[in-house]
Design an enzyme around this catalytic site. Structure first.
Site, PDB file in Angstrom:
ATOM      1  N   HIS A  46       3.588   3.836 -12.213  1.00  0.00           N
ATOM      2  CA  HIS A  46       3.749   5.273 -13.282  1.00  0.00           C
ATOM      3  C   HIS A  46       3.614   6.668 -13.876  1.00  0.00           C
ATOM      4  CE1 HIS A  46       1.924   6.249 -17.245  1.00  0.00           C
ATOM      5  NE2 HIS A  46       1.492   7.646 -16.990  1.00  0.00           N
ATOM      6  N   GLU A  68       5.262  -1.631 -14.252  1.00  0.00           N
ATOM      7  CA  GLU A  68       4.432  -1.339 -14.494  1.00  0.00           C
ATOM      8  C   GLU A  68       3.509  -1.776 -15.216  1.00  0.00           C
ATOM      9  OE1 GLU A  68       3.598   3.077 -16.458  1.00  0.00           O
ATOM     10  OE2 GLU A  68       4.748   2.100 -16.973  1.00  0.00           O
ATOM     11  N   ASN A 409       9.408  -9.274  19.020  1.00  0.00           N
ATOM     12  CA  ASN A 409       9.722  -9.216  19.981  1.00  0.00           C
ATOM     13  C   ASN A 409       8.001 -10.027  20.259  1.00  0.00           C
ATOM     14  OD1 ASN A 409      11.858 -10.455  22.258  1.00  0.00           O
ATOM     15  ND2 ASN A 409       9.821  -9.451  23.618  1.00  0.00           N
TER      16      ASN A 409
END
Length: 698
Positions: A46, A68, A409
């Protein structure tokens, strides 16, 4: 004041709101969503929508508007959340971030991505709710949509909705507990947004009657870049005509101050929340104690303080060299001691400005872990420790990419697949821990997993296959360091995550460029711990001053382990010109600094020199120096910016007597020594070193 002056503030605020939105989405339990989290996600969207509309960032506003509305259905329980929906919300957040970056760069956002995410969100609304959301081009449709989110959020949003419904464009803007200087700026900005018809009040509550065509949301978004949301109230004034006609006799008894009458009536209407307003000054004072300052300005202050420290050291050196130790000079020395203490305190205070918590780094990894684990089909629990540990801002920015590669990794090569873990008696969900803590003058960052660990024999076999010079007598630490060799990879197949053999060597290089090192500890079947050791800051260095010939050098104190006087019986000649020294049953390569850097008039007999045991890149070396001067803090000056890159030298500093001292690069010196030998330029041309007995078998 032009509204464009707030652009940078909006970009920073929006960055923070997007980061908060991502964090809440990642923490959200789709089976039992927390209403507070849903409200926080909605509020972030908002606020961004309001600010984007104010500044004319149309694409960002439209994207956020659709998101929203969906979030509003979710927080009201009308949209059942699932993991795939959260993934879509995260994707929308990423596209909003790209749009924000485009506007920051004064470019147009990617139209294709905009249309795609809008279509995806609209499709979710059709599939899950059975109705079309407001289209991205029709803000006027908002009043028609009964579930438009604003009314049920809080009083401020309800007031904003009422203000938007007002047809006459008159708004009462109340500023609560705002300082005079900020209030003047805010009133000036309100004059840019409309016509200020009246203003009155005091420091606790200052009311402005504004006639404006802008919505309350847009006005609030602009105001909140200077003050906090709880310091502003915006309400519509019902029935106020453009001309001061007495439409309401009760409210407009005095004829002259007609515009102020509605302000008073609204003030009485807003008297209910006033007790809450009385509790706000403490919070407002705390918030106003922080300001946004450009990093360039902070760097300039740090540089000036560094120059001040150098000047203070030069003065201190001059005073200490005075032969006359009379009462007057004694007072001068006392004053210099006080100046030194104050200068150090100033230096520490200024340096602390650049220190930010590791939470800024760790906060991005829940998303990285979620996305990577999803691609790999693994179940991972991320644990973070030491988020409040502080590190220099410049290092925080540079450590993020290496840390991301280490995390990916660990997820790809370290943690096993859920079925495999279950078969060997481990929990299906693997654990990945990110931790940070201070260790002496350094910060220690660890990436730990409870996966398969590293297979020493497999690493050696792969190294031989790649043509690397390895032996079975290498220590585990040396074998584990092989993964940082360029092109080295143990992956059976190339994936989107890793397997190409690139990245780990870059990780090591980047960390070394920050004055740090990487260490690896691993147990087969139990997991791997990758440790990154970094200095707290790159601007100040704790160093050991050493003398070689007539030159003074600085060794980073973090690399110094011990110093000793070499004995002839502990020195051994190796094949070629290499010499090692035996220290507690360990043979360390000897680096004679005067020979590597061609320093004249230095002590050439190793038994009359001092051996400083240092560590770099996981290996230890013995450096021969003439004299240890002492420990001191030095201001680091970048040599490459002011001159050029010099092998074996990492930076420079200015000493108290005004002379320049070079800061030595441990691993760089060793590489320079090896290079000179391999090039046939004899570094060791010294009978004192060639007379030692051959090394014993280790």
């Amino acid at each position: 004041m032009d509204i464009a002056d707030f652009f940078d503030t909006f970009f920073e605020e929006a960055e923070e709101l997007l980061s908060d939105m991502e964090q809440h989405l990642l923490e959200l339990d789709v089976d039992d969503p927390d209403s507070e989290q849903l409200n926080a996600i909605f509020r972030a969207a908002h606020s961004i929508k309001g600010g984007a509309g104010t500044f004319g960032f149309t694409v960002l506003q439209k994207t956020t508007h659709i998101l929203e509305n969906l979030l509003d259905y979710a927080r009201k329980g009308e949209l059942t959340l699932r993991a795939d929906l959260v993934d879509t919300f995260l994707e929308a957040k990423d596209i909003m971030h790209e749009q924000l970056d485009a506007y920051r760069s004064e470019e147009e956002p990617n139209q294709e991505a905009f249309e795609r995410i809008c279509q995806t969100l609209q499709q979710i609304a059709l599939d899950e709710i059975g109705q079309q959301l407001d289209g991205p081009t029709i803000p006027a449709a908002e009043p028609k949509a009964a579930p438009t989110p604003v009314p049920s959020e809080n009083d401020a949003e309800a007031n904003s909705n009422n203000a938007e419904a007002s047809s006459n464009g008159h708004l009462l803007v109340a500023l609560l507990n705002v300082e005079d200087k900020d209030r003047i700026l805010l009133v000036e900005e309100l004059e840019q947004l409309g016509e200020v018809q009246s203003q009155s009040g005091d420091a606790k509550r200052y009311e402005v009657v504004l006639k404006s065509s802008d919505s309350a949301d847009d006005i609030e978004a602009v105001m909140c870049f200077i003050i906090e949301p709880d310091q502003i109230e915006i309400t519509a004034i019902e029935g106020v005509a453009t001309e001061p006609a007495p439409a309401e006799p009760e409210a407009s008894t005095p004829a002259a101050p007609a515009p102020q009458a509605p302000a008073e009536s609204t003030a009485s209407k807003a008297s209910a929340p006033k007790p809450a307003a009385k509790e706000k000054p403490k919070k407002a004072a705390a918030e106003s104690s922080s300001i946004r300052v450009s990093v360039d300005k902070v760097d300039q202050i740090i540089n000036l303080v560094g120059e001040l420290i150098i000047t203070q050291s030069m003065l201190d050196q001059t005073v200490s060299d005075l032969e006359d130790q009379s009462v007057g000079n004694a007072s001068l020395q006392n004053g210099m001691s006080l100046l030194q203490r104050n200068a150090r305190d100033l230096q520490e205070a200024v340096m602390s400005i650049r220190m930010i918590p590791m939470e800024f780094v760790f906060s991005r990894f829940p998303r990285v872990v979620r996305d990577t684990a999803g691609k790999l089909g693994k179940e991972i629990e991320l644990i973070t420790e030491g988020k409040s540990t502080e590190l220099d801002k410049s290092l925080v920015e540079r450590i993020t990419d290496p840390l991301t590669h280490l995390v990916r990794n660990s997820l790809d090569h370290g943690v096993e697949m859920p079925d495999v873990r279950e078969a060997i008696g481990k929990p299906r969900v693997g654990k990945l821990t990110l931790s940070a803590r201070h260790q002496g003058g350094n910060i220690l960052i660890e990436v730990r997993d409870d996966g398969a660990g590293m297979d020493r024999e497999r690493l050696l076999a792969k190294a031989r296959e790649n043509g690397l010079n390895v032996s079975d007598t290498m220590s585990d630490e040396e074998v584990f360091q092989l993964i940082f060799a360029p092109g080295f990879s143990t992956a059976n197949e190339v994936t989107d995550v890793s397997g190409r053999g690139v990245g780990m060597d870059v990780v090591k290089r980047n960390i070394q460029s920050m004055g740090g090192r990487v260490e690896i500890q691993s147990k087969l079947g139990e997991g791997t711990n990758t440790r990154i050791v970094l200095p707290l800051t790159l601007a100040i260095l704790d160093g050991m001053s050493i003398k070689v010939g007539g030159e003074t050098f600085i060794l980073p104190l973090s690399t110094v382990l011990e110093s000793l006087q070499p004995a002839k019986d502990d020195m051994y000649a190796m094949a070629g010109d290499d010499v090692v020294i035996k220290v507690r049953d360990e043979y360390l390569p000897v680096i004679a600094i005067h020979e590597v850097l061609n320093v004249e008039n230095a002590i050439t007999d190793p038994t009359k020199s001092i051996a400083v045991i240092v560590q770099g890149e996981g290996r230890r070396y013995a450096m021969l120096v003439d004299e240890l001067i002492g420990q001191q803090q030095v201001v680091v000056k970048n040599l490459e910016d002011n001159y050029r890159k010099v092998p074996g030298i990492s930076a420079a500093t200015i000493l108290g007597d005004g002379s320049v001292a070079l800061i030595l690069d441990i691993t760089g010196l060793h590489r320079l020594s090896r290079y000179k030998k391999e090039a046939g330029k004899k570094v060791v041309n010294n009978q004192n070193l060639s007379s030692f007995k051959e090394a014993e078998p280790s």
